[in-house]
Design an enzyme around this catalytic site. Structure first.
Site, PDB file in Angstrom:
ATOM      1  CG  ASP A  65      -1.659  -1.293   1.419  1.00  0.00           C
ATOM      2  OD1 ASP A  65      -2.186  -1.821   0.434  1.00  0.00           O
ATOM      3  OD2 ASP A  65      -1.680  -1.789   2.554  1.00  0.00           O
ATOM      4  CD  GLU A 255      -8.891  -4.162  -0.779  1.00  0.00           C
ATOM      5  OE1 GLU A 255      -9.467  -4.200   0.317  1.00  0.00           O
ATOM      6  OE2 GLU A 255      -8.038  -5.015  -1.115  1.00  0.00           O
TER       7      GLU A 255
END
Length: 474
Positions: A65, A255
């Site tokens: 991420d 997401e």
């Protein structure tokens, strides 16, 4: 991290690559990638780089991420999810590069341990293993770091905020000050829907109003209004939230929202499908755009991302498996992927960078040509000249994306090798090394380590030789 069921599958690989408290990639375990570890002169902005994949070297794993930001002095920073099982405290990791994102090193973590209030927040059950999915946004001289914590496998989650006035750890004013929670779940949002309060992405509307894109699985992605300078929710933000992405398929696997404005459009980048399964991951990056920050976001075929749309931008190719968890800064797309070319730890989560190209009608595109690097012409022996301060070597290479070339030097006949000069991306197919005479005594050998996301290769060595003696009568 950017999912409600983030994997523990890579935890064993992380443990294998932790040395002296720093998480290192296998390549970094072998040798540092640069002689000089200090700050360099400011680098050019990302916009001067060629489009396409940007190969990286150094400490690039384990990265999940990645939130990319480039400081005013040209230093590139990536903030990434913390290590599982509270390794190194489990807090957000920081990485930096002083050479346009070529060579990366670890700057440690935001804090030594997870803030106590988070454990209190989750005190009625399992505590979070680590902090997830950072986002860094600068506004009016303040850096806002959003991060998430969650009970694994649930939407019992919180996204919180820390602030700083600088990104430079050597600055005496450097301190990440925790500002507490911003948004929590489970609670109702926009007409009683459920969501997961992780994966923040910050964007400002045309009038300067800040918004947070938030969500993972459940009902998908929502846009909620924030306010400056607090960086927290505006009054009525949950009730007035805009539901911008919902795939309407079982599980709703979407997401990691990230929204950027470019040329009057707002582009929503999201991750589809399954993260965190190593080489079995099916993660991919999709995109849609809107005329207004609140949507609707449509893909290239006119399909609404609220209803199953989304143009796939980047998916598995070559040794890059499951790219996602993305951020964008100055047209540079940062993401993680699972490295199929890593023989020591297959599927290790690794930093990926790609400078976006844009079509005439304003859609981002990527070049997914995947070719393992090769040495076309190895470096040749070079002599120490009596006149001139340096000895120069050159290697010709190929591969896609353009590989990184890292030079090494041996002073003991090839038994041991040490870094020699800075790494560089061989965008024109060549890389050079200039050794000062003090580093280039006769018999010294050099070689080129050539790598990209799809493999690596080492050139045959070349050596420093004495000048040929002058011929009699010449």
């Amino acid at each position: 991290m950017r999912t409600h069921h983030r994997a523990r599958r890579w935890a064993a690989g992380v443990a294998l690559a932790v040395v002296g408290g720093l998480a290192l990639s296998p390549s970094a375990l072998a040798a540092p990638s640069s002689v000089d570890t200090g700050r360099h002169d400011p680098s050019p902005a990302p916009s001067v780089l060629p489009t396409g994949g940007l190969s990286v070297t150094g400490e690039t794993s384990p990265v999940h991420d990645p939130a990319l930001i480039v400081a005013d002095d040209g230093t590139w920073y990536v903030f990434s999810t913390g290590l599982v099982n509270r390794e190194n405290g489990g807090t957000i990791q920081i990485w930096s590069s002083d050479d346009d994102g070529v060579t990366w090193s670890s700057d440690g973590t935001v804090w030594d341990e997870i803030p106590a209030w988070i454990d209190e927040h989750f005190a009625d059950g399992a505590l979070p293993d680590n902090l997830w999915a950072p986002e860094v946004y600068e506004h009016d001289g303040t850096y806002y770091l959003y991060y998430s914590a969650s009970r694994f496998g649930t939407n019992t989650s919180v996204t919180a905020l820390a602030t700083n006035t600088t990104l430079d750890p050597s600055d005496p004013d450097y301190e990440w000050v925790d500002q507490g929670p911003v948004i929590t779940s489970p609670q109702e949002i926009e007409n009683g829907k459920t969501f997961n309060a992780i994966d923040a992405g910050i964007v400002e509307g045309a009038d300067g109003t800040p918004y947070m894109a938030i969500g993972s699985y459940w009902y998908g992605i929502f846009l909620v209004e924030l306010e400056w300078p607090s960086g927290k929710l505006a009054d009525g933000a949950l009730a007035d939230a805009t539901h911008i992405v919902d795939r309407f398929v079982p599980g709703n696997p979407v997401e990691a929202p990230y929204i950027v404005e470019r040329d009057g459009y707002y582009y929503a980048f999201v991750s589809f499908d399954a993260c965190c399964r190593g080489l079995d991951s099916t993660y991919k990056i999709a995109v849609g755009r809107a005329d207004s920050v609140t949507g609707p976001y449509l893909d290239q075929d006119g399909r609404d991302l609220f209803g199953g749309g989304g143009t796939v931008l980047l998916e598995s190719h070559g040794a890059m498996v499951g790219p996602g968890g993305q951020s964008v800064f100055d047209d540079v797309l940062a993401f993680h992927y699972y490295d199929a070319s890593n023989a020591e730890i297959p599927g290790f989560p690794t930093l990926g960078l790609h400078r976006l190209d844009w079509t005439q009608d304003g859609w981002p595109v990527v070049d997914t040509t995947a070719e393992a690097p090769t040495v076309v012409t190895p470096p040749q022996d070079a002599s120490v000249r009596q006149a001139g301060p340096t000895v120069r070597f050159e290697v010709e290479v190929a591969g896609a994306p353009a590989p990184v070339v890292t030079w090494e030097r041996s002073m003991d006949g090839g038994r041991t090798w040490r870094p020699a000069g800075a790494a560089e991306r061989a965008h024109d197919g060549t890389a050079t090394l200039s050794l000062h005479r003090s580093q280039a005594s006769p018999g010294v050998q050099v070689r080129a380590q050539v790598s990209n996301a799809h493999g690596s290769v080492t050139s045959e060595p070349a050596k420093v030789t004495l000048p040929r003696p002058a011929r009699a009568g010449s």
